[in-house]
Design a protein around this motif. Sequence first.
Motif, PDB file in Angstrom:
ATOM      1  N   PRO A 177     -37.605  29.213   8.741  1.00  0.00           N
ATOM      2  CA  PRO A 177     -36.457  29.995   9.232  1.00  0.00           C
ATOM      3  C   PRO A 177     -36.570  31.471   8.846  1.00  0.00           C
ATOM      4  CG  PRO A 177     -35.715  28.019   8.073  1.00  0.00           C
ATOM      5  CD  PRO A 177     -37.189  28.141   7.856  1.00  0.00           C
ATOM      6  N   ASP A 178     -35.989  32.304   9.670  1.00  0.00           N
ATOM      7  CA  ASP A 178     -35.972  33.743   9.413  1.00  0.00           C
ATOM      8  C   ASP A 178     -35.192  34.010   8.123  1.00  0.00           C
ATOM      9  OD1 ASP A 178     -35.180  36.556   9.521  1.00  0.00           O
ATOM     10  OD2 ASP A 178     -35.870  36.500  11.604  1.00  0.00           O
ATOM     11  N   PRO A 179     -35.774  34.733   7.166  1.00  0.00           N
ATOM     12  CA  PRO A 179     -35.069  34.989   5.901  1.00  0.00           C
ATOM     13  C   PRO A 179     -33.830  35.882   6.058  1.00  0.00           C
ATOM     14  CG  PRO A 179     -37.140  36.199   5.993  1.00  0.00           C
ATOM     15  CD  PRO A 179     -37.114  35.301   7.190  1.00  0.00           C
ATOM     16  N   ARG A 180     -33.650  36.470   7.230  1.00  0.00           N
ATOM     17  CA  ARG A 180     -32.455  37.290   7.470  1.00  0.00           C
ATOM     18  C   ARG A 180     -31.231  36.435   7.772  1.00  0.00           C
ATOM     19  NH1 ARG A 180     -34.761  41.127  12.066  1.00  0.00           N
ATOM     20  NH2 ARG A 180     -35.796  39.164  12.575  1.00  0.00           N
ATOM     21  N   ILE A 181     -31.411  35.124   7.975  1.00  0.00           N
ATOM     22  CA  ILE A 181     -30.307  34.217   8.295  1.00  0.00           C
ATOM     23  C   ILE A 181     -29.861  33.494   7.033  1.00  0.00           C
ATOM     24  CG2 ILE A 181     -29.613  32.170   9.588  1.00  0.00           C
ATOM     25  CD1 ILE A 181     -31.650  32.943  11.730  1.00  0.00           C
ATOM     26  N   SER A 182     -28.552  33.509   6.782  1.00  0.00           N
ATOM     27  CA  SER A 182     -28.011  32.768   5.640  1.00  0.00           C
ATOM     28  C   SER A 182     -26.706  32.088   6.030  1.00  0.00           C
ATOM     29  CB  SER A 182     -27.798  33.693   4.435  1.00  0.00           C
ATOM     30  OG  SER A 182     -26.854  34.691   4.741  1.00  0.00           O
ATOM     31  N   ILE A 183     -26.295  31.158   5.184  1.00  0.00           N
ATOM     32  CA  ILE A 183     -25.068  30.390   5.412  1.00  0.00           C
ATOM     33  C   ILE A 183     -24.187  30.542   4.181  1.00  0.00           C
ATOM     34  CG2 ILE A 183     -24.134  28.081   5.840  1.00  0.00           C
ATOM     35  CD1 ILE A 183     -27.047  27.564   7.078  1.00  0.00           C
ATOM     36  N   PHE A 184     -22.910  30.774   4.428  1.00  0.00           N
ATOM     37  CA  PHE A 184     -21.969  31.042   3.356  1.00  0.00           C
ATOM     38  C   PHE A 184     -20.669  30.317   3.666  1.00  0.00           C
ATOM     39  CE2 PHE A 184     -18.440  33.816   1.938  1.00  0.00           C
ATOM     40  CZ  PHE A 184     -18.680  33.822   0.576  1.00  0.00           C
ATOM     41  N   GLU A 185     -20.073  29.716   2.661  1.00  0.00           N
ATOM     42  CA  GLU A 185     -18.760  29.096   2.837  1.00  0.00           C
ATOM     43  C   GLU A 185     -17.710  30.036   2.285  1.00  0.00           C
ATOM     44  OE1 GLU A 185     -16.157  25.098   1.718  1.00  0.00           O
ATOM     45  OE2 GLU A 185     -18.270  25.197   1.165  1.00  0.00           O
ATOM     46  N   GLY A 186     -16.758  30.426   3.118  1.00  0.00           N
ATOM     47  CA  GLY A 186     -15.722  31.324   2.646  1.00  0.00           C
ATOM     48  C   GLY A 186     -14.915  31.924   3.777  1.00  0.00           C
ATOM     49  N   ASP A 187     -14.211  32.965   3.439  1.00  0.00           N
ATOM     50  CA  ASP A 187     -13.284  33.652   4.329  1.00  0.00           C
ATOM     51  C   ASP A 187     -13.989  34.839   4.988  1.00  0.00           C
ATOM     52  OD1 ASP A 187     -11.252  35.170   5.482  1.00  0.00           O
ATOM     53  OD2 ASP A 187      -9.918  35.030   3.743  1.00  0.00           O
TER      54      ASP A 187
END
Length: 176
Positions: free
Chosen positions: A2-12
């Motif tokens: 996966p592209d290292p520029r993509i991330s997943i975050f849980e929050g507002d």
Amino acid sequence: MPDPRISIFEGDITRIKVDAIVNAANSSLLGGGGVDGAIHRAAGPQLLEECRGLGGCPTGEARITHGYRLPAKWVIHAVGPVWRGGSHGEEALLASCYRRSLELADQAHAQSVAFPSISTGIFGFPKERAAVIALETCAAFLANNHSLEKVVFCCFDPDSVEAHRRALDHLGNPPP
């Protein structure tokens, strides 16, 4: 990989510090429930005022406004499809939302953008399918764009986080 520029975050999403956040909007662009209502409340009344001047937005498209009281400079309002069983072009419309949002972010010279899980709330799009479409569309865009430095999928609930993590893990590799 996966592209290292993509991330997943849980929050507002209204609190995340990026250049642009994407709003899972309805076609009126005048606010609503869920992510849309939260963004309008956090941005303040100027956002609604600016949205009134846009004249709405068709499904599968996006419009950009200022962020006002949000940490983000821009709000990109993407109108995702209502899930009607999958035989009414919903997948193509959802992919178009993500692509148009990224194009607008790029045109605004944003270096970072955060997405909610578009169409998976009251619009009823299945979370797993939506996550795969979102990740594949963004990865394809990033493959040809090097100005965006960060794309964050900001999910509000653990089920959406897991759906996006699974989609990211399988990006470019179909699941067994």
